[in-house]
Design a protein around this motif. Structure first.
Motif, PDB file in Angstrom:
ATOM      1  N   SER A   7      92.222  43.232  60.393  1.00  0.00           N
ATOM      2  CA  SER A   7      91.467  42.438  59.428  1.00  0.00           C
ATOM      3  C   SER A   7      90.734  43.393  58.489  1.00  0.00           C
ATOM      4  N   MET A   8      90.275  42.866  57.358  1.00  0.00           N
ATOM      5  CA  MET A   8      89.452  43.682  56.465  1.00  0.00           C
ATOM      6  C   MET A   8      87.963  43.453  56.706  1.00  0.00           C
ATOM      7  N   THR A   9      87.630  42.615  57.666  1.00  0.00           N
ATOM      8  CA  THR A   9      86.235  42.296  57.944  1.00  0.00           C
ATOM      9  C   THR A   9      85.776  43.002  59.219  1.00  0.00           C
ATOM     10  N   GLY A  10      84.619  43.661  59.136  1.00  0.00           N
ATOM     11  CA  GLY A  10      84.116  44.331  60.335  1.00  0.00           C
ATOM     12  C   GLY A  10      82.749  44.942  60.107  1.00  0.00           C
ATOM     13  N   PHE A  11      82.173  45.412  61.203  1.00  0.00           N
ATOM     14  CA  PHE A  11      80.856  46.059  61.142  1.00  0.00           C
ATOM     15  C   PHE A  11      80.777  47.113  62.231  1.00  0.00           C
ATOM     16  N   GLY A  12      80.093  48.213  61.923  1.00  0.00           N
ATOM     17  CA  GLY A  12      79.889  49.259  62.915  1.00  0.00           C
ATOM     18  C   GLY A  12      78.650  50.063  62.578  1.00  0.00           C
ATOM     19  N   SER A  13      78.080  50.684  63.597  1.00  0.00           N
ATOM     20  CA  SER A  13      76.883  51.506  63.380  1.00  0.00           C
ATOM     21  C   SER A  13      76.961  52.752  64.237  1.00  0.00           C
ATOM     22  N   LEU A  21      66.520  66.362  62.596  1.00  0.00           N
ATOM     23  CA  LEU A  21      67.009  65.260  61.772  1.00  0.00           C
ATOM     24  C   LEU A  21      67.516  64.105  62.633  1.00  0.00           C
ATOM     25  N   LYS A  22      67.253  62.895  62.162  1.00  0.00           N
ATOM     26  CA  LYS A  22      67.799  61.688  62.767  1.00  0.00           C
ATOM     27  C   LYS A  22      68.588  60.953  61.692  1.00  0.00           C
ATOM     28  N   ILE A  23      69.848  60.635  61.981  1.00  0.00           N
ATOM     29  CA  ILE A  23      70.722  59.960  61.009  1.00  0.00           C
ATOM     30  C   ILE A  23      71.163  58.627  61.593  1.00  0.00           C
ATOM     31  N   ASN A  24      71.008  57.570  60.820  1.00  0.00           N
ATOM     32  CA  ASN A  24      71.457  56.238  61.215  1.00  0.00           C
ATOM     33  C   ASN A  24      72.411  55.720  60.143  1.00  0.00           C
ATOM     34  N   ILE A  25      73.582  55.252  60.571  1.00  0.00           N
ATOM     35  CA  ILE A  25      74.599  54.774  59.623  1.00  0.00           C
ATOM     36  C   ILE A  25      75.056  53.371  60.025  1.00  0.00           C
ATOM     37  N   GLU A  26      75.147  52.495  59.035  1.00  0.00           N
ATOM     38  CA  GLU A  26      75.730  51.164  59.218  1.00  0.00           C
ATOM     39  C   GLU A  26      76.849  50.989  58.200  1.00  0.00           C
ATOM     40  N   ILE A  27      77.972  50.462  58.672  1.00  0.00           N
ATOM     41  CA  ILE A  27      79.120  50.231  57.788  1.00  0.00           C
ATOM     42  C   ILE A  27      79.590  48.790  57.963  1.00  0.00           C
ATOM     43  N   LYS A  28      79.797  48.113  56.865  1.00  0.00           N
ATOM     44  CA  LYS A  28      80.395  46.777  56.920  1.00  0.00           C
ATOM     45  C   LYS A  28      81.509  46.699  55.887  1.00  0.00           C
ATOM     46  N   SER A  29      82.527  45.920  56.184  1.00  0.00           N
ATOM     47  CA  SER A  29      83.656  45.786  55.257  1.00  0.00           C
ATOM     48  C   SER A  29      84.040  44.317  55.118  1.00  0.00           C
ATOM     49  N   GLU A 137      78.718  63.558  60.301  1.00  0.00           N
ATOM     50  CA  GLU A 137      80.090  63.223  60.681  1.00  0.00           C
ATOM     51  C   GLU A 137      80.128  62.498  62.020  1.00  0.00           C
ATOM     52  N   ASN A 138      79.297  62.942  62.960  1.00  0.00           N
ATOM     53  CA  ASN A 138      79.250  62.316  64.273  1.00  0.00           C
ATOM     54  C   ASN A 138      78.795  60.867  64.185  1.00  0.00           C
ATOM     55  N   ALA A 139      77.729  60.611  63.413  1.00  0.00           N
ATOM     56  CA  ALA A 139      77.238  59.234  63.245  1.00  0.00           C
ATOM     57  C   ALA A 139      78.258  58.389  62.496  1.00  0.00           C
ATOM     58  N   LEU A 140      78.921  58.995  61.518  1.00  0.00           N
ATOM     59  CA  LEU A 140      79.930  58.284  60.739  1.00  0.00           C
ATOM     60  C   LEU A 140      81.125  57.908  61.602  1.00  0.00           C
ATOM     61  N   GLU A 141      81.508  58.806  62.490  1.00  0.00           N
ATOM     62  CA  GLU A 141      82.624  58.541  63.399  1.00  0.00           C
ATOM     63  C   GLU A 141      82.292  57.371  64.323  1.00  0.00           C
ATOM     64  N   GLN A 142      81.071  57.342  64.844  1.00  0.00           N
ATOM     65  CA  GLN A 142      80.647  56.231  65.703  1.00  0.00           C
ATOM     66  C   GLN A 142      80.718  54.901  64.948  1.00  0.00           C
ATOM     67  N   ALA A 143      80.181  54.895  63.719  1.00  0.00           N
ATOM     68  CA  ALA A 143      80.153  53.661  62.934  1.00  0.00           C
ATOM     69  C   ALA A 143      81.561  53.180  62.616  1.00  0.00           C
ATOM     70  N   LEU A 144      82.437  54.109  62.259  1.00  0.00           N
ATOM     71  CA  LEU A 144      83.813  53.734  61.929  1.00  0.00           C
ATOM     72  C   LEU A 144      84.566  53.238  63.159  1.00  0.00           C
ATOM     73  N   ASP A 145      84.302  53.840  64.316  1.00  0.00           N
ATOM     74  CA  ASP A 145      84.952  53.379  65.550  1.00  0.00           C
ATOM     75  C   ASP A 145      84.576  51.920  65.829  1.00  0.00           C
ATOM     76  N   GLY A 146      83.287  51.591  65.662  1.00  0.00           N
ATOM     77  CA  GLY A 146      82.854  50.212  65.867  1.00  0.00           C
ATOM     78  C   GLY A 146      83.458  49.268  64.849  1.00  0.00           C
ATOM     79  N   LEU A 147      83.506  49.718  63.604  1.00  0.00           N
ATOM     80  CA  LEU A 147      84.091  48.910  62.531  1.00  0.00           C
ATOM     81  C   LEU A 147      85.562  48.643  62.801  1.00  0.00           C
ATOM     82  N   MET A 148      86.312  49.696  63.164  1.00  0.00           N
ATOM     83  CA  MET A 148      87.747  49.547  63.383  1.00  0.00           C
ATOM     84  C   MET A 148      88.035  48.675  64.597  1.00  0.00           C
ATOM     85  N   ALA A 149      87.202  48.773  65.631  1.00  0.00           N
ATOM     86  CA  ALA A 149      87.407  47.924  66.810  1.00  0.00           C
ATOM     87  C   ALA A 149      87.284  46.456  66.432  1.00  0.00           C
ATOM     88  N   MET A 150      86.305  46.142  65.583  1.00  0.00           N
ATOM     89  CA  MET A 150      86.133  44.754  65.155  1.00  0.00           C
ATOM     90  C   MET A 150      87.287  44.315  64.264  1.00  0.00           C
TER      91      MET A 150
END
Length: 295
Positions: A7-13, A21-29, A137-150
């Protein structure tokens, strides 16, 4: 083999913490005809935007992707609050003069000083953003993994629904194919009756007869359309098992299937076939709605 379409719809963080440094990333599509990536990053990370886009494009082919990146520096990298005391004093002097001239009452509070332009400024220490890429990159990888799973999970549900509807269309096409010889026989009988009427009227014209025969052939033969419909259904089934983006191909196949079923409707005046055509078009429209969300 399981369904692989997405699907083209998803969300991951994702989140990464270091000593500094603390980095927080959220991705939605969401749905989009092309791949559109919209980044919202802190100013200190602007130089990494192109690298972030390339990283995302390796995994996502279609859809609007919104990326929200928040950073929080700590330790020696903590954001510093600077106070312009001279400017604050000038503000107070100006207010005092204004009070005296206009004979106004009241005092300026610290809360009000906070809103005066330039009194307080946040200063971010100079940073080499490149050094933060591994954490980012590490935070981005986590967010994308969650997004792709959805996206994969929803893609599986879409595929199951499309497969079920395509199976129903196959049943309808078989019904049309079985009915088509009957339609030919009925049309042939009507043509014979028409020929007898022309003979009885003494107006039999060979050219007219040839024209009627040609018209009969064009109107009654839907074999080619049925063959193409079956071929498109087979291709659709193959797309549902593909591990590459197939949304655009599915959209094209649906257009072609609509074209074939409309041709069958125009060639046939049979009530039963036309009723079945309506059912096929209804299922195709429902599949088209689902396909709009497939990568």
């Amino acid at each position: 083999m399981g369904y692989l379409i997405k699907s083209m719809t998803g969300f991951g963080s994702g989140e990464t913490c270091t000593d500094q440094l603390k980095i927080n990333i959220e991705i939605k599509s969401v749905n989009h005809r092309y791949c559109e990536i919209v980044l919202r990053v802190p100013r200190s990370m602007n130089v990494l935007e192109d690298r972030i886009r390339r990283f995302i494009q390796k995994k996502i082919a279609r859809g609007r992707v919104d990326v929200y990146i928040k950073t929080e520096f700590c330790g020696i990298n903590r954001v510093v609050v600077n106070v312009d005391e001279e400017l604050a004093f000038s503000y107070l002097q100006a207010v005092a003069q204004l009070k005296k001239r206009l004979q106004l009452a009241g005092e300026v509070t610290i809360a009000e000083l906070l809103h005066l332009n330039g009194v307080f400024n946040l200063e971010e220490p100079e940073q080499d953003a490149e050094q933060w890429w591994p954490a980012l990159e590490n935070a981005l990888e986590q967010a994308l993994d969650g997004l792709m799973a959805m996206r994969i999970q929803e893609g599986r549900q879409l595929a199951e629904d499309i497969k079920r509807r395509a199976g129903q269309i196959s049943v309808f096409v078989e019904e049309i194919e079985q009915r088509s010889p009957v339609v030919v026989d009925e049309y042939r009988e009507r043509l014979r009756q028409r020929v007898r009427e022309l003979i009885d009227a003494g107006t039999m014209d060979p050219a007219r007869l040839d024209a009627e025969v040609v018209l009969f052939a064009e109107r009654s033969n839907i074999a080619e359309e049925i063959v193409r419909l079956k071929s498109h259904l087979n291709q659709l089934a193959g797309c549902l098992e593909s591990d590459v983006p197939v949304g655009r191909k599915l959209d094209f196949l649906l257009q072609e299937m609509n074209r074939e079923i409309n041709t069958i409707a125009s060639k046939s005046s049979d009530l039963l076939i036309n009723r079945t055509v309506v059912e096929v078009k209804s299922e195709l429209e429902k599949i088209r709605e689902q396909v709009q969300n497939i990568e």
